[in-house]
Design a protein around this motif. Structure first.
Motif, PDB file in Angstrom:
ATOM      1  N   TYR A   1       0.827  -1.212   0.000  1.00  0.00           N
ATOM      2  CA  TYR A   1       0.000   0.000   0.000  1.00  0.00           C
ATOM      3  C   TYR A   1       0.858   1.258   0.000  1.00  0.00           C
ATOM      4  CZ  TYR A   1      -4.331  -2.595   0.905  1.00  0.00           C
ATOM      5  OH  TYR A   1      -5.422  -3.423   0.816  1.00  0.00           O
ATOM      6  N   GLU A   2       1.953   1.222   0.750  1.00  0.00           N
ATOM      7  CA  GLU A   2       2.828   2.403   0.811  1.00  0.00           C
ATOM      8  C   GLU A   2       3.339   2.778  -0.576  1.00  0.00           C
ATOM      9  OE1 GLU A   2       5.181   5.449   2.790  1.00  0.00           O
ATOM     10  OE2 GLU A   2       3.420   4.281   3.348  1.00  0.00           O
ATOM     11  N   LYS A   3       3.680   1.784  -1.372  1.00  0.00           N
ATOM     12  CA  LYS A   3       4.256   2.057  -2.688  1.00  0.00           C
ATOM     13  C   LYS A   3       3.197   2.211  -3.769  1.00  0.00           C
ATOM     14  CE  LYS A   3       8.741  -0.008  -1.697  1.00  0.00           C
ATOM     15  NZ  LYS A   3       9.819  -0.923  -2.131  1.00  0.00           N
ATOM     16  N   ARG A   4       2.021   1.655  -3.534  1.00  0.00           N
ATOM     17  CA  ARG A   4       0.966   1.762  -4.544  1.00  0.00           C
ATOM     18  C   ARG A   4       0.102   3.000  -4.360  1.00  0.00           C
ATOM     19  NH1 ARG A   4      -2.053  -3.940  -5.970  1.00  0.00           N
ATOM     20  NH2 ARG A   4      -0.496  -4.711  -7.440  1.00  0.00           N
ATOM     21  N   VAL A   5      -0.173   3.333  -3.116  1.00  0.00           N
ATOM     22  CA  VAL A   5      -1.172   4.357  -2.826  1.00  0.00           C
ATOM     23  C   VAL A   5      -0.551   5.712  -2.525  1.00  0.00           C
ATOM     24  CG1 VAL A   5      -3.079   4.979  -1.310  1.00  0.00           C
ATOM     25  CG2 VAL A   5      -2.762   2.591  -1.972  1.00  0.00           C
ATOM     26  N   ARG A   6       0.540   5.724  -1.775  1.00  0.00           N
ATOM     27  CA  ARG A   6       1.122   6.997  -1.364  1.00  0.00           C
ATOM     28  C   ARG A   6       2.002   7.567  -2.476  1.00  0.00           C
ATOM     29  NH1 ARG A   6       1.596   8.917   3.818  1.00  0.00           N
ATOM     30  NH2 ARG A   6       1.211   6.833   4.671  1.00  0.00           N
ATOM     31  N   PRO A   7       1.861   8.855  -2.787  1.00  0.00           N
ATOM     32  CA  PRO A   7       2.737   9.474  -3.793  1.00  0.00           C
ATOM     33  C   PRO A   7       4.203   9.303  -3.415  1.00  0.00           C
ATOM     34  CG  PRO A   7       0.935  10.954  -3.198  1.00  0.00           C
ATOM     35  CD  PRO A   7       0.881   9.805  -2.234  1.00  0.00           C
ATOM     36  N   GLU A   8       5.054   9.173  -4.406  1.00  0.00           N
ATOM     37  CA  GLU A   8       6.459   8.849  -4.150  1.00  0.00           C
ATOM     38  C   GLU A   8       7.127   9.847  -3.206  1.00  0.00           C
ATOM     39  OE1 GLU A   8      10.520   7.677  -6.619  1.00  0.00           O
ATOM     40  OE2 GLU A   8       8.693   8.241  -7.699  1.00  0.00           O
ATOM     41  N   GLU A   9       6.808  11.121  -3.359  1.00  0.00           N
ATOM     42  CA  GLU A   9       7.455  12.138  -2.532  1.00  0.00           C
ATOM     43  C   GLU A   9       7.007  12.078  -1.067  1.00  0.00           C
ATOM     44  OE1 GLU A   9       3.735  13.963  -4.337  1.00  0.00           O
ATOM     45  OE2 GLU A   9       5.406  12.684  -4.994  1.00  0.00           O
ATOM     46  N   ARG A  10       5.956  11.335  -0.779  1.00  0.00           N
ATOM     47  CA  ARG A  10       5.460  11.235   0.589  1.00  0.00           C
ATOM     48  C   ARG A  10       5.710   9.858   1.205  1.00  0.00           C
ATOM     49  NH1 ARG A  10      -0.591  13.025   0.923  1.00  0.00           N
ATOM     50  NH2 ARG A  10      -0.116  12.710   3.126  1.00  0.00           N
ATOM     51  N   ARG A  11       6.423   9.016   0.497  1.00  0.00           N
ATOM     52  CA  ARG A  11       6.712   7.691   1.036  1.00  0.00           C
ATOM     53  C   ARG A  11       7.779   7.761   2.116  1.00  0.00           C
ATOM     54  NH1 ARG A  11       7.068   4.703  -4.861  1.00  0.00           N
ATOM     55  NH2 ARG A  11       4.874   5.042  -5.441  1.00  0.00           N
ATOM     56  N   HIS A  12       7.740   6.786   3.023  1.00  0.00           N
ATOM     57  CA  HIS A  12       8.672   6.758   4.145  1.00  0.00           C
ATOM     58  C   HIS A  12       9.473   5.464   4.085  1.00  0.00           C
ATOM     59  CE1 HIS A  12       6.871  10.282   6.090  1.00  0.00           C
ATOM     60  NE2 HIS A  12       5.714   9.788   5.698  1.00  0.00           N
ATOM     61  N   PRO A  13      10.668   5.500   3.513  1.00  0.00           N
ATOM     62  CA  PRO A  13      11.480   4.281   3.395  1.00  0.00           C
ATOM     63  C   PRO A  13      11.744   3.602   4.736  1.00  0.00           C
ATOM     64  CG  PRO A  13      12.378   6.030   2.027  1.00  0.00           C
ATOM     65  CD  PRO A  13      11.315   6.655   2.870  1.00  0.00           C
ATOM     66  N   ASP A  14      11.942   4.388   5.779  1.00  0.00           N
ATOM     67  CA  ASP A  14      12.207   3.787   7.088  1.00  0.00           C
ATOM     68  C   ASP A  14      11.002   2.990   7.585  1.00  0.00           C
ATOM     69  OD1 ASP A  14      14.693   4.901   7.054  1.00  0.00           O
ATOM     70  OD2 ASP A  14      14.218   6.541   8.428  1.00  0.00           O
ATOM     71  N   TRP A  15       9.818   3.496   7.297  1.00  0.00           N
ATOM     72  CA  TRP A  15       8.603   2.804   7.718  1.00  0.00           C
ATOM     73  C   TRP A  15       8.422   1.513   6.924  1.00  0.00           C
ATOM     74  CZ3 TRP A  15       3.792   1.313   5.823  1.00  0.00           C
ATOM     75  CH2 TRP A  15       2.810   1.042   6.778  1.00  0.00           C
ATOM     76  N   VAL A  16       8.710   1.557   5.625  1.00  0.00           N
ATOM     77  CA  VAL A  16       8.655   0.352   4.790  1.00  0.00           C
ATOM     78  C   VAL A  16       9.659  -0.673   5.300  1.00  0.00           C
ATOM     79  CG1 VAL A  16       9.055  -0.588   2.484  1.00  0.00           C
ATOM     80  CG2 VAL A  16       7.828   1.576   2.750  1.00  0.00           C
ATOM     81  N   ALA A  17      10.864  -0.218   5.630  1.00  0.00           N
ATOM     82  CA  ALA A  17      11.894  -1.121   6.151  1.00  0.00           C
ATOM     83  C   ALA A  17      11.461  -1.731   7.488  1.00  0.00           C
ATOM     84  CB  ALA A  17      13.209  -0.368   6.313  1.00  0.00           C
ATOM     85  N   TYR A  18      10.762  -0.953   8.293  1.00  0.00           N
ATOM     86  CA  TYR A  18      10.261  -1.434   9.578  1.00  0.00           C
ATOM     87  C   TYR A  18       9.284  -2.584   9.372  1.00  0.00           C
ATOM     88  CZ  TYR A  18       7.568  -1.241  13.968  1.00  0.00           C
ATOM     89  OH  TYR A  18       6.927  -1.550  15.142  1.00  0.00           O
TER      90      TYR A  18
END
Length: 206
Positions: free
Chosen positions: A111-128
């Motif tokens: 969902y983070e990569k599909r729904v959230r615009p790229e400039e608002r994504r949080h890599p640390d949260w995805v890694a978590y």
């Protein structure tokens, strides 16, 4: 006829479909596609959370989430079939909880990569979220479930197979390179539970 609101990609819906098959209840359930992103879809009325799967009973009562649905199906099938009544149930329910948690963390990454615009994504949260899955895989690889024999499977094993299948679907099966024991276990599950292959869909890029 029971009605299952779900979608082909949902690992939780897949869990219910496989459980129903193992319990011999597939012919009592009609599958109705649900679109959780569509505000006009009746899933938001059937389940106020707007989540799938949801099982509509013959009297109109709606059951959710997947853990409640599979317990209901086990009850309808006579009880103690995929969720034992003895002390072993807690080990099995724990495995289901871990598998469901892997699915939750995997879906959040999608969902983070599909729904959230790229400039608002949080890599640390995805890694978590990814680290949750990695830790679960490591623990399961160190102590994998028993090899499957026939249709003698429980809900923990069904949930785990669906979690690994979702990793194949959305993450190109990268888990396999570091989890040979789990890979062998999943092969044994697929060999003995035909509905696993029947509910597989082809991987898609995201």
């Amino acid at each position: 006829m029971l009605i299952l609101r779900s979608s082909p990609a949902s690992p939780f819906g897949r869990k219910v479909k496989i459980a129903a098959s193992v319990l011999g209840l597939s012919d009592r359930i009609s599958i109705d596609m649900a679109d959780t992103t569509n505000p006009e879809d009746t899933i938001r009325v059937q389940n106020p959370l707007g989540k799938i799967p949801a099982l509509i009973l013959e009297d109109g009562t709606v059951l959710y989430d997947s853990r409640v649905i599979v317990e209901y199906l086990d009850f309808v099938a006579g009880g103690g079939r995929i969720i034992p009544a003895d002390i072993s149930r807690f080990e099995i329910l724990r495995l289901q909880a871990m598998a469901d948690g892997m699915n939750d963390a995997s879906i959040l990454q999608v969902y983070e990569k599909r729904v959230r615009p790229e400039e608002r994504r949080h890599p640390d949260w995805v890694a978590y979220q990814a680290d949750k899955v990695a830790r679960a895989l490591s623990a399961l690889e160190a102590a994998p479930p028993r090899m499957v024999s026939g249709l003698d499977v429980n809900i923990g094993e069904i949930a785990l197979a669906c979690a690994l299948g979702y990793l194949d679907l959305r993450f190109k099966g990268t888990w396999r390179s570091t989890s040979p024991h789990l890979e062998a276990w999943l092969d044994s599950f697929e060999a003995h539970v035909p509905m696993f292959a029947k509910t597989r869909i082809e991987p898609v890029e995201w």
